[in-house]
Design an enzyme around this catalytic site. Sequence first.
Site, mmCIF file in Angstrom:
data_model
loop_
_atom_site.group_PDB
_atom_site.id
_atom_site.type_symbol
_atom_site.label_atom_id
_atom_site.label_comp_id
_atom_site.label_asym_id
_atom_site.label_seq_id
_atom_site.Cartn_x
_atom_site.Cartn_y
_atom_site.Cartn_z
ATOM 1 N N SER A 36 0.838 -1.214 0.000
ATOM 2 C CA SER A 36 0.000 0.000 0.000
ATOM 3 C C SER A 36 0.872 1.264 0.000
ATOM 4 O O SER A 36 0.475 2.282 -0.561
ATOM 5 C CB SER A 36 -0.991 -0.008 1.162
ATOM 6 O OG SER A 36 -0.317 0.099 2.390
ATOM 7 N N HIS A 132 9.398 3.370 8.927
ATOM 8 C CA HIS A 132 9.201 2.621 10.170
ATOM 9 C C HIS A 132 7.917 3.121 10.827
ATOM 10 O O HIS A 132 7.722 4.331 10.930
ATOM 11 C CB HIS A 132 10.405 2.816 11.099
ATOM 12 C CG HIS A 132 10.324 1.994 12.331
ATOM 13 N ND1 HIS A 132 10.624 0.647 12.356
ATOM 14 C CD2 HIS A 132 9.915 2.304 13.585
ATOM 15 C CE1 HIS A 132 10.426 0.174 13.571
ATOM 16 N NE2 HIS A 132 9.993 1.158 14.340
HETATM 17 C C1 GRF Z 1 3.988 -0.693 6.962
HETATM 18 O O1 GRF Z 1 3.367 -0.599 8.202
HETATM 19 C C2 GRF Z 1 5.449 -0.362 7.127
HETATM 20 O O2 GRF Z 1 5.714 0.542 8.149
HETATM 21 C C3 GRF Z 1 6.050 -1.680 7.464
HETATM 22 O O3 GRF Z 1 5.316 -2.608 6.717
HETATM 23 C C4 GRF Z 1 4.032 -2.096 6.419
HETATM 24 C C5 GRF Z 1 3.916 -2.122 4.937
HETATM 25 O O4 GRF Z 1 2.652 -2.028 4.473
HETATM 26 N N1 GRF Z 1 7.458 -1.642 7.220
HETATM 27 P P1 GRF Z 1 2.419 -2.056 2.900
HETATM 28 O O5 GRF Z 1 2.979 -3.355 2.331
HETATM 29 O O6 GRF Z 1 3.055 -0.862 2.289
HETATM 30 O O7 GRF Z 1 0.924 -2.035 2.775
#
Ligand code: GRF
Length: 220
Positions: A36, A132
């Site tokens: 996402s 993060h």
């Molecule tokens: C996010 O919460 C990011 O902080 C962590 O993994 C998640 C990724 O979500 N590193 P997406 O795959 O971008 O939806």
Amino acid sequence: MAFRWKVLENLARAKMKSKYDNNPIRLGFLASGSGSNFQAIIDNIANGKLNAVAALLISNNSKAYALERAAQNNIPCFHISSAKFPNQNDLDNEIIRLLDEHKIDILILAGYMKMLSSKIIHFMESRVLNIHPALLPKYGGHGMYGMNVHKAVCEAKENISGATVHLVDDEYDRGRILKQMEVMIDENDSAEQIAEKVLKIEHILFSETLIDIVEDRIII
Ligand code: GRF
């Protein structure tokens, strides 16, 4: 017409160019999951807010929805995992070969659930960004990923959390902080509710950081 002006205006503001030629910078992505964050960034490229090219997506997970998102948007995408490359050195070399072939200027870890080898970081001349889901330096380090972060924030009864975009170096979550965004937590928010709030601001923060880099407000 207004949309076209907006795009031209953004092109004029962009200062950082690709190191390979005088064109917009080329972004490469590593993602393990839903993607996402990747989607939010490519949406901002499409609407002209971010003057860059999404040039490559690599996933270590063959089932990652991020791969599908890339394919739908005609962005070159590859599944590269230790199942295909059992030797870590071969795996790193394959990622480096693709980064080189697709002329990537900045590598973005968009939910990449693996430690990146220093060989790749050095190849990218440290132009590697991670997001993060907390306000570093709090709630960072080994084991602090995904829901573990939000559970810890929830247990500590924090009333503010947020997200951090930082440069990646050889240690977990220790590279230079580039930009942060805060989010308010309600007393009764569960870890899942905190995660939802934080993910929403991640989608804004990552693109804002990249826009600042492209427009020379953040130098990496
Ligand atoms: C996010 O919460 C990011 O902080 C962590 O993994 C998640 C990724 O979500 N590193 P997406 O795959 O971008 O939806």
